[in-house]
Design a protein around this motif. Structure first.
Motif, PDB file in Angstrom:
ATOM      1  N   SER A 296       0.698  -1.418   0.107  1.00  0.00           N
ATOM      2  CA  SER A 296       0.000   0.109  -0.264  1.00  0.00           C
ATOM      3  C   SER A 296       1.162   0.948  -0.271  1.00  0.00           C
ATOM      4  O   SER A 296       1.488   1.674   0.393  1.00  0.00           O
ATOM      5  CB  SER A 296      -1.087  -0.194   1.055  1.00  0.00           C
ATOM      6  OG  SER A 296      -1.359   1.353   1.118  1.00  0.00           O
ATOM      7  N   PRO A 297       0.448   2.204  -0.970  1.00  0.00           N
ATOM      8  CA  PRO A 297       1.027   3.548  -0.569  1.00  0.00           C
ATOM      9  C   PRO A 297       0.551   4.088   0.297  1.00  0.00           C
ATOM     10  O   PRO A 297       1.130   5.336   0.778  1.00  0.00           O
ATOM     11  CB  PRO A 297       0.739   3.969  -1.686  1.00  0.00           C
ATOM     12  CG  PRO A 297      -0.433   3.546  -2.245  1.00  0.00           C
ATOM     13  CD  PRO A 297      -0.870   2.079  -2.000  1.00  0.00           C
ATOM     14  N   ALA A 298      -0.377   3.982   0.863  1.00  0.00           N
ATOM     15  CA  ALA A 298      -0.780   4.684   1.915  1.00  0.00           C
ATOM     16  C   ALA A 298      -0.856   4.480   3.602  1.00  0.00           C
ATOM     17  O   ALA A 298       0.434   3.714   3.777  1.00  0.00           O
ATOM     18  CB  ALA A 298      -2.477   4.366   2.359  1.00  0.00           C
ATOM     19  N   PRO A 299      -0.504   5.286   4.747  1.00  0.00           N
ATOM     20  CA  PRO A 299       0.087   4.835   5.911  1.00  0.00           C
ATOM     21  C   PRO A 299      -0.784   3.960   6.439  1.00  0.00           C
ATOM     22  O   PRO A 299      -2.468   4.047   6.203  1.00  0.00           O
ATOM     23  CB  PRO A 299      -0.223   6.495   6.898  1.00  0.00           C
ATOM     24  CG  PRO A 299      -0.061   7.527   5.832  1.00  0.00           C
ATOM     25  CD  PRO A 299      -0.666   7.114   4.389  1.00  0.00           C
ATOM     26  N   PRO A 300      -0.393   3.507   7.471  1.00  0.00           N
ATOM     27  CA  PRO A 300      -1.736   2.170   8.164  1.00  0.00           C
ATOM     28  C   PRO A 300      -2.270   2.862   8.708  1.00  0.00           C
ATOM     29  O   PRO A 300      -2.674   4.221   9.196  1.00  0.00           O
ATOM     30  CB  PRO A 300      -0.976   1.439   9.087  1.00  0.00           C
ATOM     31  CG  PRO A 300       0.457   1.999   9.438  1.00  0.00           C
ATOM     32  CD  PRO A 300       0.567   3.320   8.487  1.00  0.00           C
ATOM     33  N   VAL A 301      -3.468   1.790   9.422  1.00  0.00           N
ATOM     34  CA  VAL A 301      -4.642   2.491  10.233  1.00  0.00           C
ATOM     35  C   VAL A 301      -4.169   2.010  11.104  1.00  0.00           C
ATOM     36  O   VAL A 301      -3.623   1.126  11.631  1.00  0.00           O
ATOM     37  CB  VAL A 301      -5.776   1.907  10.060  1.00  0.00           C
ATOM     38  CG1 VAL A 301      -6.608   1.839  11.079  1.00  0.00           C
ATOM     39  CG2 VAL A 301      -7.033   2.121   8.734  1.00  0.00           C
ATOM     40  N   ARG A 302      -3.987   2.564  12.769  1.00  0.00           N
ATOM     41  CA  ARG A 302      -3.564   2.568  14.631  1.00  0.00           C
ATOM     42  C   ARG A 302      -4.234   3.187  15.307  1.00  0.00           C
ATOM     43  O   ARG A 302      -5.259   4.293  14.489  1.00  0.00           O
ATOM     44  CB  ARG A 302      -1.926   3.463  14.302  1.00  0.00           C
ATOM     45  CG  ARG A 302      -1.207   2.693  13.521  1.00  0.00           C
ATOM     46  CD  ARG A 302       0.354   3.474  13.797  1.00  0.00           C
ATOM     47  NE  ARG A 302       1.181   3.285  13.125  1.00  0.00           N
ATOM     48  CZ  ARG A 302       1.794   3.927  12.478  1.00  0.00           C
ATOM     49  NH1 ARG A 302       1.640   4.212  11.566  1.00  0.00           N
ATOM     50  NH2 ARG A 302       3.192   2.582  11.919  1.00  0.00           N
ATOM     51  N   VAL A 303      -4.462   2.917  15.805  1.00  0.00           N
ATOM     52  CA  VAL A 303      -4.917   3.939  17.612  1.00  0.00           C
ATOM     53  C   VAL A 303      -3.846   4.757  17.498  1.00  0.00           C
ATOM     54  O   VAL A 303      -2.836   5.182  17.670  1.00  0.00           O
ATOM     55  CB  VAL A 303      -4.509   2.808  18.659  1.00  0.00           C
ATOM     56  CG1 VAL A 303      -4.778   3.672  20.119  1.00  0.00           C
ATOM     57  CG2 VAL A 303      -5.853   1.260  18.313  1.00  0.00           C
ATOM     58  N   VAL A 304      -4.752   6.158  17.339  1.00  0.00           N
ATOM     59  CA  VAL A 304      -3.737   7.469  17.004  1.00  0.00           C
ATOM     60  C   VAL A 304      -3.440   8.396  18.791  1.00  0.00           C
ATOM     61  O   VAL A 304      -3.335   9.374  18.706  1.00  0.00           O
ATOM     62  CB  VAL A 304      -4.071   8.585  16.094  1.00  0.00           C
ATOM     63  CG1 VAL A 304      -3.776   7.561  15.060  1.00  0.00           C
ATOM     64  CG2 VAL A 304      -6.215   9.094  15.978  1.00  0.00           C
ATOM     65  N   GLU A 305      -5.051   7.882  19.476  1.00  0.00           N
ATOM     66  CA  GLU A 305      -5.253   9.003  20.237  1.00  0.00           C
ATOM     67  C   GLU A 305      -6.147   8.317  21.333  1.00  0.00           C
ATOM     68  O   GLU A 305      -6.784   6.608  21.374  1.00  0.00           O
ATOM     69  CB  GLU A 305      -5.817  10.158  20.058  1.00  0.00           C
ATOM     70  CG  GLU A 305      -5.999  11.225  21.324  1.00  0.00           C
ATOM     71  CD  GLU A 305      -6.997  12.388  20.560  1.00  0.00           C
ATOM     72  OE1 GLU A 305      -7.347  13.384  21.387  1.00  0.00           O
ATOM     73  OE2 GLU A 305      -6.481  12.363  19.590  1.00  0.00           O
ATOM     74  N   THR A 306      -5.950   8.212  22.965  1.00  0.00           N
ATOM     75  CA  THR A 306      -7.021   7.808  23.909  1.00  0.00           C
ATOM     76  C   THR A 306      -6.814   8.463  24.870  1.00  0.00           C
ATOM     77  O   THR A 306      -6.414   9.324  24.760  1.00  0.00           O
ATOM     78  CB  THR A 306      -5.676   6.658  24.447  1.00  0.00           C
ATOM     79  OG1 THR A 306      -5.096   5.560  23.996  1.00  0.00           O
ATOM     80  CG2 THR A 306      -6.789   5.785  25.730  1.00  0.00           C
TER      81      THR A 306
END
Length: 892
Positions: A296-306
């Motif tokens: 993928s050319p895209a960044p991954p999906v992540r937990v970005v904030e809690t």
């Protein structure tokens, strides 16, 4: 002196080295990645580039005899699977080379031809149906010793999570992401060296339906990509003696139901930590055959904030409603699950009703003659009484509020946290002004896009969660202001191309789990191919090119762009709206350029009038057939002109002169046809609506001599609406810029600061934390309507960047090589500041009113030139470096 010279040299070093690929723990490329970097102002004028790389320890040097720094072609032999690269760059200036940049690193992924793993599938003894299936654990144990390096390459048809020896692999969520699985599948790579141990090891893949086989859309229809989920993985080991081995998915793996006994991306997840252990069985090998694996050319999906809850209301003995203060995408993480056997139930939503309880009824889906589809986002967990943590990674929810029910055991509210999940996009812009309401509007619109940037650009994170082409077509220019969305967008455009119908039509949403291209007898297929939606295939690539300077995105999409425009052009030539057939049995000469005879969504969701009892007179609901059959040719022809013009311009960029001439000629003919059919004296349009004038002025359809008249008529219509907007889905984002550019900035600010519905600040005053689908998403009685997180109307904040702040790329510029700063004070705003990280570097703008002057400060990056225009018309030029100046406020 030597230290000073060294510091000066280091300041001249290029920075922000990157390739056009994504990755989790490290960047992962294909065989020939493109290379980009930023040159600082301190480097001065430069004329060449020197690249140095090491590939698996082998040193390489290359030079480029031009001042290029974006998307440089890979200058060496194509990479092989797994090769590790570090690279750096310096530029050649008149007085010698700059300092070298810092080293950047990436790895080539496992290329498709080198995969040796087989597709394996779980053993499913019964099928409880869509939304009720659980996840399965696919596992393999193996022995290994003295491991010095290990890479796991993995992917799935479904959503999977990998673990080694019980430890999670990587940080990416919802892998392998949402694509059109019949054509495109991305893999993930991870460095798992630290997770392995000498002796026995276990690799597990927990696999669920995901986007591949789960439910799709507001009516929870089953996805049509396949009926059997599967996974594919290879663990590449390098041992201390230099030998290599591969643990791959094959018949040696086992399958067993996991503790996730229900997993659906839309409905939710149930985890039972007390679930009966079932003896593993051999996996099924080769039941499916996936598409080629790519990266993928895209960044991954992540937990970005809690986030912790900002409020917790106990509405019954065993029920709490938690408010996390922000509508977003994600799930709740629970660390206190109670004593053994305790069941905790969580329901998610965007709204709490007047009674204080969670209310999701506004998200139910209705269709005449069919039962309602009740909206559900529902997680459950059963405790084993240990230190287990519940984090439902096989689903994702749109929510601000959660209702938690736990019977027979106490509930520690502090143990529940909101985990915000989205594509981990790099923020590139900021905006702030003297007006708190505008700042809040900017924040709310930003959050709305974030909540819908979960691997693909969805319309809402709740009811439909589909990547509608029209929504992103509307928002793409704003998205490119807020974040680096090039890779994210290129990934999505691949699905748009994959889903394109054989005749050239673009699907209404992509990835299209309903697979309309395979079901042309479906009623929805007849509503495919609409202007403003399908035109995403021309407009979005063009926006990416102008914003980032990536001609490759035009090349990737060229064939799809041509097929779309040629289909629309053919539809204009062969199909006529019935009103024109009634007018003349034989078409008038210009009619072959009017796109009026096929389905269009039209302006869509313009504000509707109300009856005396307060009910809304929605023409789509009161008389859907009349709406369906209405003449929307003015909209269709306008978009046909714009897309054809874009195609001509793209042909020039791609070195296709014959195509450029042909499509430019077509665009001129379509424009003349639009003017013949829809333009009246004095710049009035046939439709005579706010949206019609906004579109005509924004698209350049009105001749110069009549633009002032069209602008004045738009002003009249706004005043007739009580100084409220009357635009719908397609035109709202362009309303304020069109008014301001037509000389009516005062009215643009009046609309921006309007506090009664329909208006943006009405949402803010009502407590919105994301942009609503309906202008009155929460009415005066506290009742919610439609989605409360629909990002398209948030495109208004582009006006804050382009007009309030005044930062605009010049019309003939690409990748911000030249721009104009024209601050537009208004509405009582006395200062504004912001920045934009462009491919050339950071542009910083700050202005403030001091007495009867406007003071402007600008930072111009290397490779850019700027023009500063003051309200009194005074103009200054600014080259790379810092600029500060003042001008009169006359004309503000």
């Amino acid at each position: 002196m030597t230290i000073a010279r060294n510091l000066e040299s280091l300041a001249s070093a290029p920075y922000d080295l990157r390739i056009d690929s994504g990755g989790d723990g490290f960047v992962v490329s294909g065989a020939a990645p493109r290379m980009s970097f930023v040159v600082p102002v301190e480097a001065g004028d430069w004329s060449g580039v020197e690249l140095e790389a090491t590939v698996d320890g082998v040193s390489l040097i290359a030079t480029v005899d031009s001042a290029e720094h974006l998307f440089l072609a890979w200058p060496w032999t194509p990479l092989s699977s797994g090769q590790r690269v570090q690279w750096r760059v310096r530029v050649q200036a008149a007085d010698g080379p700059s300092a070298w940049s810092e080293w950047a690193r990436f790895e080539c992924g496992l290329l498709d031809a080198d995969w040796s793993a087989e597709w394996i599938s779980p053993v499913e003894h019964e099928d409880p149906g869509y939304g009720a299936r659980g996840a399965h654990t696919l596992a393999r144990s193996f022995d290994a010793s003295e491991i010095v390096s290990a890479r796991l390459y993995s992917t799935a048809l479904g959503v999977y999570q990998a673990t080694i020896n019980g430890h999670r692999v990587g940080t990416a969520e919802l892998s392998p992401g949402s694509t059109s699985y019949d054509r495109t599948l991305h893999a993930q790579a991870a460095d798992v060296t630290a997770l392995l141990r000498d002796g026995g090891n276990t690799l597990e893949l927990e696999l669920s339906d995901g986007w591949y086989r789960g439910q799709v859309g507001a009516f929870r229809l089953p996805a049509g990509w396949g009926t059997t989920p599967a996974a594919r993985a290879e663990l590449h080991l390098v041992l201390s003696d230099g030998t290599r081995s591969i643990i791959r998915t094959d018949g040696a793996w086992t399958s067993a139901p996991s503790t996730v006994i229900r997993a659906d991306l839309m409905d939710g997840q149930t985890t039972d930590f007390l679930a009966d252990t079932v003896s593993p069985e051999p996996v099924i090998v080769g039941a499916v055959d996936g598409p080629p694996v790519s990266w993928s050319p895209a960044p991954p999906v992540r937990v970005v904030e809690t986030r912790d809850a900002v409020n917790a209301a106990r509405i019954a003995d065993d029920v709490w409603v938690l408010d996390f203060g922000q509508n977003a995408s994600g799930w709740i993480r629970l660390t206190d699950l109670g004593p053994v056997g305790t069941r905790t139930v969580i329901d998610y939503g965007e709204h709490v009703g007047p009674d204080g309880d969670l209310d999701t009824s506004h998200l139910d889906s209705t269709k005449p003659g069919e039962p309602d589809v009740v909206f559900v986002q529902h997680d459950e967990v059963v405790s084993a009484g240990g230190d287990e943590v519940f984090e439902p990674r096989h689903t994702v929810h749109g929510f601000q509020f959660a209702r938690v029910r736990r019977e027979g055991a106490p509930f520690d509210v502090s143990s529940a946290q909101m985990r915000i999940v989205q594509t981990d996009l790099r923020r590139t812009a900021a905006f702030e002004s003297s007006d708190a309401a505008l700042n809040r509007l900017h924040e709310v619109a930003d959050w709305s896009f974030r909540g819908n940037a979960v691997d693909v650009p969805t319309d809402c994170p709740t009811r439909e969660r589909l990547a509608w082409t029209g929504d992103y077509q509307v928002f793409a220019p704003t998205a490119a202001r807020l974040y680096d969305v090039l890779g994210f967008t290129r990934k999505w455009l691949q699905s748009v191309r994959d889903d394109q119908l054989d005749d050239g039509r673009i699907a209404n949403f992509s990835p299209d789990g309903r697979r309309i291209k395979r079901h042309l007898d479906d009623q929805f297929a007849m509503m495919t191919g609409s202007s403003g939606w399908g035109d995403a295939i021309t407009f979005v690539p063009w926006e990416m090119y102008t914003a980032y300077g990536d001609a490759g995105v035009l090349a990737e999409n060229w064939d799809a762009m041509v097929r779309w425009v040629d289909w629309a052009r053919g539809a204009a030539r062969t199909a006529r709206h019935h009103s024109r057939v009634e007018r003349s049995a034989e078409p008038l000469p210009h009619e072959e350029y009017l796109w009026d005879g096929t389905f269009h969504w039209g302006e869509w969701t313009e504000p509707v009038p109300k009856a005396e009892d307060g009910s809304r007179l929605d023409p789509i609901k009161t008389n859907p057939m009349a709406w369906f059959m209405a003449d929307k040719g003015e909209v269709g022809t306008a978009y046909l002109h714009r897309s054809t013009r874009i195609l001509a311009d793209a042909a020039v960029v791609l070195g296709r002169p014959e195509d450029a001439a042909r499509y430019a000629d077509d665009a001129d003919r379509i424009l003349e046809a639009w003017r013949t059919e829809y333009l009246r004296e004095g710049g009035r349009t046939a439709q005579d609506t706010q949206a019609a004038y906004v579109r005509a002025l924004s698209f350049g359809l009105i001749p110069e001599a009549q633009r002032a008249g069209a602008g004045e008529r738009l002003v009249e219509l706004v005043h007739e609406a009580g100084t409220h907007l009357g635009t719908g889905f397609l035109a709202t984002g362009d309303l304020l810029p069109v008014l301001a550019d037509a000389g009516h900035a005062d009215l643009a600010y009046e609309l921006l600061f309007q506090r009664s519905a329909p208006s943006w600040l009405h949402m803010i005053d009502k407590g919105a934390t994301t942009i609503w689908e309906d202008w009155e998403g929460i009415d005066d009685e506290g009742v919610a309507h439609e989605s409360l997180n629909h990002y398209s109307k948030g495109a208004v904040i582009r006006f804050l960047h382009t007009h309030t702040l005044g930062l605009r790329q010049d019309a003939d510029s690409v990748a911000w090589e030249s721009f104009t700063i024209t601050p537009l004070p208004g509405g009582g705003v006395s200062w504004a500041k912001g920045h934009l990280d462009t491919p050339q570097g950071r542009i910083r703008v700050e202005w403030r009113v001091e007495g009867d002057e406007l003071v402007v400060e600008v930072d111009v990056p290397a490779g850019s030139r700027a023009t500063v225009v003051f309200p009194d018309g005074a103009t200054r030029t600014a080259g790379p470096g810092s600029f500060s100046g003042a001008g009169g406020l006359v004309g503000a």
